[in-house]
Design a protein around this motif. Structure first.
Motif, PDB file in Angstrom:
ATOM      1  N   LYS A  44      -5.418  10.609  -4.150  1.00  0.00           N
ATOM      2  CA  LYS A  44      -4.579  10.674  -2.949  1.00  0.00           C
ATOM      3  C   LYS A  44      -3.139  11.024  -3.314  1.00  0.00           C
ATOM      4  O   LYS A  44      -2.497  11.833  -2.643  1.00  0.00           O
ATOM      5  CB  LYS A  44      -4.625   9.348  -2.206  1.00  0.00           C
ATOM      6  N   ILE A  45      -2.618  10.431  -4.391  1.00  0.00           N
ATOM      7  CA  ILE A  45      -1.254  10.726  -4.829  1.00  0.00           C
ATOM      8  C   ILE A  45      -1.118  12.210  -5.140  1.00  0.00           C
ATOM      9  O   ILE A  45      -0.168  12.871  -4.699  1.00  0.00           O
ATOM     10  CB  ILE A  45      -0.878   9.867  -6.052  1.00  0.00           C
TER      11      ILE A  45
ATOM     12  N   GLN B 108     -11.393   2.580  -7.272  1.00  0.00           N
ATOM     13  CA  GLN B 108     -10.214   2.475  -6.412  1.00  0.00           C
ATOM     14  C   GLN B 108      -8.996   3.158  -7.032  1.00  0.00           C
ATOM     15  O   GLN B 108      -8.244   3.857  -6.345  1.00  0.00           O
ATOM     16  CB  GLN B 108      -9.883   1.012  -6.128  1.00  0.00           C
ATOM     17  N   GLU B 109      -8.795   2.948  -8.324  1.00  0.00           N
ATOM     18  CA  GLU B 109      -7.675   3.581  -8.995  1.00  0.00           C
ATOM     19  C   GLU B 109      -7.832   5.100  -9.009  1.00  0.00           C
ATOM     20  O   GLU B 109      -6.859   5.834  -8.788  1.00  0.00           O
ATOM     21  CB  GLU B 109      -7.552   3.054 -10.427  1.00  0.00           C
TER      22      GLU B 109
ATOM     23  N   ALA C 177       2.360   1.668  -3.481  1.00  0.00           N
ATOM     24  CA  ALA C 177       1.363   2.031  -4.494  1.00  0.00           C
ATOM     25  C   ALA C 177       1.141   3.533  -4.536  1.00  0.00           C
ATOM     26  O   ALA C 177       0.876   4.097  -5.592  1.00  0.00           O
ATOM     27  CB  ALA C 177       0.041   1.315  -4.220  1.00  0.00           C
ATOM     28  N   VAL C 178       1.282   4.188  -3.415  1.00  0.00           N
ATOM     29  CA  VAL C 178       1.070   5.636  -3.364  1.00  0.00           C
ATOM     30  C   VAL C 178       2.382   6.395  -3.507  1.00  0.00           C
ATOM     31  O   VAL C 178       2.466   7.375  -4.240  1.00  0.00           O
ATOM     32  CB  VAL C 178       0.356   6.039  -2.049  1.00  0.00           C
TER      33      VAL C 178
ATOM     34  N   LYS D 239      -9.446   6.911  -6.761  1.00  0.00           N
ATOM     35  CA  LYS D 239      -9.188   7.376  -5.395  1.00  0.00           C
ATOM     36  C   LYS D 239      -7.689   7.355  -5.085  1.00  0.00           C
ATOM     37  O   LYS D 239      -7.178   8.265  -4.431  1.00  0.00           O
ATOM     38  CB  LYS D 239      -9.942   6.512  -4.386  1.00  0.00           C
ATOM     39  N   ARG D 240      -7.001   6.319  -5.551  1.00  0.00           N
ATOM     40  CA  ARG D 240      -5.559   6.206  -5.316  1.00  0.00           C
ATOM     41  C   ARG D 240      -4.824   7.385  -5.939  1.00  0.00           C
ATOM     42  O   ARG D 240      -3.981   8.021  -5.306  1.00  0.00           O
ATOM     43  CB  ARG D 240      -5.046   4.892  -5.890  1.00  0.00           C
ATOM     44  N   TRP D 241      -5.154   7.711  -7.196  1.00  0.00           N
ATOM     45  CA  TRP D 241      -4.476   8.816  -7.861  1.00  0.00           C
ATOM     46  C   TRP D 241      -4.896  10.165  -7.284  1.00  0.00           C
ATOM     47  O   TRP D 241      -4.096  11.110  -7.258  1.00  0.00           O
ATOM     48  CB  TRP D 241      -4.677   8.740  -9.372  1.00  0.00           C
TER      49      TRP D 241
ATOM     50  N   ARG E 181       0.832  -1.208   0.000  1.00  0.00           N
ATOM     51  CA  ARG E 181       0.000   0.000   0.000  1.00  0.00           C
ATOM     52  C   ARG E 181       0.866   1.257   0.000  1.00  0.00           C
ATOM     53  O   ARG E 181       0.555   2.232  -0.680  1.00  0.00           O
ATOM     54  CB  ARG E 181      -0.933   0.000   1.201  1.00  0.00           C
ATOM     55  N   TYR E 182       1.950   1.248   0.751  1.00  0.00           N
ATOM     56  CA  TYR E 182       2.849   2.398   0.778  1.00  0.00           C
ATOM     57  C   TYR E 182       3.478   2.612  -0.591  1.00  0.00           C
ATOM     58  O   TYR E 182       3.530   3.732  -1.100  1.00  0.00           O
ATOM     59  CB  TYR E 182       3.938   2.188   1.838  1.00  0.00           C
TER      60      TYR E 182
END
Length: 155
Positions: free
Chosen positions: A145-146, A138-139, A58-59, A141-143, A55-56
C-alpha cells in the motif's frame, strides 16, 4: 475559520451526546451506571481516534526534522521512503538502489515457499524486480500500500 466552527460544533455534539447518554442510563439504572456508560463511551471514542492516528502514521510516516520517512530494517537490509522529497532508498543483501516515486512500477505482496515477500518493481534500474522479505502478510500488504500510494504521488 470554517474548521473552527466545525470543531466547536463537533465538541458541542459530543457533550450533548454524553449528557443524553447519562440521562437515559441514569434514569433506568442509577447515577453510577450513567457515569460508567459515559466513561465507557469516552474510552471507546478515544481508542477509535488513537487507532485511526496509528494506522495513518503506519502508512504515511511521521514528520521528523522536516522529513516524513517510513522505513523498514531487517537482517536483509533496509528500505526507506521519504514522502516529502518523493524519494526512496533500498539496501537488499548488499545491493543498493535509489529511486524516485515516479520510478515505481508496482509492488505486490507475494507468498513464496511459506514466507511473505514484497515484489517491488522499479523502472530505470539495473535490476527491475526486488524481492524484499517481510515478517508476515500484514506487513507485506502495508508496504504494498505504501508503494502504491508512492507510485501515484499520494503518499
Amino acid at each position: 475559520m470554517p474548521f473552527i466552527i466545525v470543531g466547536f460544533a463537533l465538541i458541542g455534539l459530543l457533550v450533548y451526546g454524553a449528557v443524553r447518554l447519562y440521562a437515559i442510563v441514569a434514569a433506568a439504572y442509577g447515577a453510577v451506571a450513567g457515569s460508567a456508560a459515559v466513561l465507557v463511551a469516552v474510552t471507546l471514542l478515544a481508542c477509535a481516534v488513537i487507532t485511526l492516528i496509528r494506522r495513518y502514521r503506519a502508512v504515511h510516516g511521521v514528520n521528523v526534522k522536516g522529513q516524513r520517512i517510513v522505513s523498514l530494517t531487517g537482517s536483509w537490509g533496509q528500505v526507506a521512503v521519504d514522502a516529502e522529497s518523493k524519494r526512496g532508498t533500498l539496501q537488499l543483501h548488499g545491493q543498493d538502489a535509489r529511486f524516485l516515486f515516479a520510478d515505481i512500477a508496482g509492488a505486490d505482496a507475494v507468498e513464496r515457499e511459506g514466507a511473505w515477500t514484497l515484489a517491488l518493481r522499479l523502472k530505470h534500474q539495473a535490476q527491475a524486480e526486488w524481492l524484499i522479505p517481510m515478517r508476515n502478510h500484514q506487513e507485506a500488504k502495508r508496504w504494498a500500500k505504501i508503494f502504491a500510494l508512492a507510485a501515484t504521488q499520494e503518499l
